[in-house]
Scaffold this motif. Structure first.
Motif, PDB file in Angstrom:
ATOM      1  N   UNK A 299       0.820  -1.211   0.000  1.00 56.11           N
ATOM      2  CA  UNK A 299       0.000   0.000   0.000  1.00 56.11           C
ATOM      3  C   UNK A 299       0.855   1.262   0.000  1.00 56.11           C
ATOM      4  N   UNK A 300       1.945   1.258   0.761  1.00 54.63           N
ATOM      5  CA  UNK A 300       2.840   2.410   0.791  1.00 54.63           C
ATOM      6  C   UNK A 300       3.470   2.633  -0.577  1.00 54.63           C
ATOM      7  N   UNK A 301       3.874   1.544  -1.225  1.00 50.80           N
ATOM      8  CA  UNK A 301       4.497   1.630  -2.549  1.00 50.80           C
ATOM      9  C   UNK A 301       3.518   2.162  -3.593  1.00 50.80           C
ATOM     10  N   UNK A 302       2.286   1.646  -3.586  1.00 53.79           N
ATOM     11  CA  UNK A 302       1.289   2.096  -4.555  1.00 53.79           C
ATOM     12  C   UNK A 302       0.880   3.541  -4.303  1.00 53.79           C
ATOM     13  N   UNK A 303       0.784   3.933  -3.037  1.00 57.49           N
ATOM     14  CA  UNK A 303       0.467   5.334  -2.734  1.00 57.49           C
ATOM     15  C   UNK A 303       1.577   6.250  -3.231  1.00 57.49           C
ATOM     16  N   UNK A 304       2.829   5.825  -3.072  1.00 58.10           N
ATOM     17  CA  UNK A 304       3.965   6.597  -3.568  1.00 58.10           C
ATOM     18  C   UNK A 304       3.848   6.801  -5.074  1.00 58.10           C
ATOM     19  N   UNK A 305       3.567   5.729  -5.817  1.00 61.65           N
ATOM     20  CA  UNK A 305       3.429   5.822  -7.272  1.00 61.65           C
ATOM     21  C   UNK A 305       2.269   6.744  -7.651  1.00 61.65           C
ATOM     22  N   UNK A 306       1.168   6.617  -6.938  1.00 64.99           N
ATOM     23  CA  UNK A 306      -0.017   7.448  -7.185  1.00 64.99           C
ATOM     24  C   UNK A 306       0.294   8.921  -6.968  1.00 64.99           C
ATOM     25  N   UNK A 307       1.031   9.231  -5.902  1.00 67.09           N
ATOM     26  CA  UNK A 307       1.380  10.625  -5.623  1.00 67.09           C
ATOM     27  C   UNK A 307       2.307  11.189  -6.701  1.00 67.09           C
ATOM     28  N   UNK A 308       3.254  10.384  -7.168  1.00 66.16           N
ATOM     29  CA  UNK A 308       4.139  10.862  -8.232  1.00 66.16           C
ATOM     30  C   UNK A 308       3.327  11.170  -9.487  1.00 66.16           C
ATOM     31  N   UNK A 309       2.372  10.305  -9.812  1.00 63.95           N
ATOM     32  CA  UNK A 309       1.524  10.544 -10.979  1.00 63.95           C
ATOM     33  C   UNK A 309       0.722  11.832 -10.844  1.00 63.95           C
ATOM     34  N   UNK A 310       0.376  12.209  -9.627  1.00 60.25           N
ATOM     35  CA  UNK A 310      -0.416  13.415  -9.369  1.00 60.25           C
ATOM     36  C   UNK A 310       0.458  14.658  -9.202  1.00 60.25           C
ATOM     37  N   UNK A 311       1.782  14.473  -9.331  1.00 57.57           N
ATOM     38  CA  UNK A 311       2.679  15.600  -9.145  1.00 57.57           C
ATOM     39  C   UNK A 311       2.917  15.936  -7.692  1.00 57.57           C
ATOM     40  N   UNK A 312       2.610  14.987  -6.799  1.00 55.19           N
ATOM     41  CA  UNK A 312       2.744  15.211  -5.364  1.00 55.19           C
ATOM     42  C   UNK A 312       3.884  14.398  -4.758  1.00 55.19           C
ATOM     43  N   UNK A 313       4.709  13.816  -5.603  1.00 53.14           N
ATOM     44  CA  UNK A 313       5.823  13.030  -5.098  1.00 53.14           C
ATOM     45  C   UNK A 313       6.857  13.925  -4.432  1.00 53.14           C
ATOM     46  N   UNK A 314       7.549  13.392  -3.463  1.00 52.34           N
ATOM     47  CA  UNK A 314       8.602  14.133  -2.778  1.00 52.34           C
ATOM     48  C   UNK A 314       9.689  13.161  -2.372  1.00 52.34           C
ATOM     49  N   UNK A 315      10.851  13.690  -1.987  1.00 56.42           N
ATOM     50  CA  UNK A 315      11.938  12.827  -1.540  1.00 56.42           C
ATOM     51  C   UNK A 315      11.494  11.935  -0.387  1.00 56.42           C
ATOM     52  N   UNK A 316      10.724  12.504   0.561  1.00 53.84           N
ATOM     53  CA  UNK A 316      10.304  11.734   1.727  1.00 53.84           C
ATOM     54  C   UNK A 316       9.332  10.624   1.346  1.00 53.84           C
ATOM     55  N   UNK A 317       8.393  10.915   0.466  1.00 57.34           N
ATOM     56  CA  UNK A 317       7.415   9.906   0.046  1.00 57.34           C
ATOM     57  C   UNK A 317       8.114   8.718  -0.600  1.00 57.34           C
TER      58      UNK A 317
END
Length: 385
Positions: A299-317
């Motif tokens: 779930x953490x991995x998929x949320x990370x991918x989802x956030x990157x797709x939304x332009x919300x990715x960060x170093x911490x994520x």
């Protein structure tokens, strides 16, 4: 909030799982014994991956790739993580930094890589600059329209089978009281005078997936082979680091899922004291912990991918996903060895290989310590303003 995969996402995952089971897993034991992926097999698997639409799937459709989203790529990487790394790497996912290619670089490097005609490798790490990438010392000195490279790199994955390297070098210094290094990225063809590749010694895990040293001695590289802009190499490297760390997180989840499946089957059929060992709390609790940690990492991995797709990715994520998933895999693999008992450390069983292979995931592409540093830095930044 909907956690169900779309039909396309489900199809990608299912296609990848069938491909891994049918074409990659049958070769695992042989590659482990040989310590090599024979060239003939590598080319055969590449052709099969291209036919299945999995080769260079992380590249844009505009240059011949599949143009998958980060969520879709994470699902693909999760399935590829189920098989040993030297075989999974035959389904090439070129360094995303190559999307920064411009002009003739597109026809010379990017498109040939996507078509399977050329192979790239990413050359950042040095003997004195692993986790501290800013400490690289390889020099690039301007000489007319060219640059002269001097220095070395090590732990460069599959450089022995690559046709060119994406090389980072110090190209200058900033001015002021606290000068810092300016980094430029170069596309350097194998065979360029002054560029030498040597394999490093044999590693404990991932046999058949080789680490190499790269040496540059007065290596002349045309300015046309600068990737991105001069002095701004790390600007284009960031995308590679995000993608690579997400891929590792997904690979670790897939490998852990396979280990759990094997452990469940063993625990259900291996009997002691008149009953399956799965019925003993000492084993059952381990299985429960393994399944829970895998689900959390997924779930953490998929949320990370989802956030990157939304332009919300960060170093911490990204760091959270990479750090937790890689450490989770280590715990799952270690528990599996304990569940298998003496057979868990015998080479006749794949569990000992999974255990060995898992260890490096906490080191490459940023150690667990570096990931924790990135997370802590981002968490505390608002409180320091």
């Amino acid at each position: 909030m909907d956690f169900e995969l779309t039909s396309q996402q489900a199809l990608i995952a299912e296609t990848a799982r069938r491909f891994v089971s049918a074409h990659l897993m049958p070769h695992e034991e042989n590659i482990e014994r040989l310590g090599e992926v024979p060239d003939e097999l590598r080319h055969q698997l590449k052709a099969l991956a291209m036919e299945a639409g999995l080769y260079a799937a992380n590249m844009p459709e505009s240059v011949g790739g599949a143009g998958l989203s980060n969520v879709e790529l994470a699902l693909l990487e999760r399935e590829l993580g189920r098989v040993s790394l030297p075989l999974a790497s035959c389904v090439l996912r070129p360094a995303p930094i190559l999307k920064a290619c411009a002009g003739e670089q597109i026809e010379r490097y990017l498109k040939p890589v996507v078509r399977g005609e050329r192979v790239d490798c990413f050359a950042l790490t040095e003997p004195g600059a692993g986790s501290d990438a800013n400490n690289i010392s390889t020099q690039a000195v301007a000489d007319g329209d060219d640059f002269i490279l001097n220095g070395s790199k090590h732990f460069i994955s599959h450089a022995d089978v690559a046709d060119f390297a994406i090389v980072f070098a110090v190209s200058g210094m900033t001015e002021g009281a606290r000068p810092r290094k300016l980094i430029t990225s170069f596309l350097v063809d194998k065979g360029t005078p002054g560029f030498e590749v040597r394999r490093m010694g044999r590693a404990v895990g991932n046999r058949g997936y080789h680490q190499c040293e790269l040496f540059f001695t007065d290596c002349r590289v045309p300015g046309s082979q600068v990737l991105g802009e001069v002095h701004r190499g790390f600007d284009v490297a960031k995308e590679w680091l995000f993608a690579s760390r997400l891929a590792i997180a997904a690979n670790c989840v897939g490998r852990a899922e396979r280990i759990l499946e094997m452990s469940l089957q063993w625990a259900a059929t291996r009997r002691t004291f008149g009953k399956p060992i799965a019925d003993h709390q000492g084993i059952g609790f381990k299985l429960a912990d393994m399944a829970t940690e895998i689900e959390a990492a997924k779930l953490l991995m998929l949320q990370c991918a989802w956030k990157i797709d939304r332009g919300e990715g960060s170093e911490a994520v990204v760091a959270m996903a990479k750090m937790y998933s890689s450490e989770m895999l280590g715990r799952v693999a270690d528990n599996a060895v304990q569940i298998f008992g003496g057979m868990g450390v015998m080479q006749e069983m794949p569990v000992e290989r999974f255990w060995r292979d898992a260890r490096v995931e906490r080191i490459w592409d940023g150690t667990s310590e570096i990931q924790r540093h990135l997370i802590a830095r981002e968490l505390t930044r608002p409180y320091k303003q």
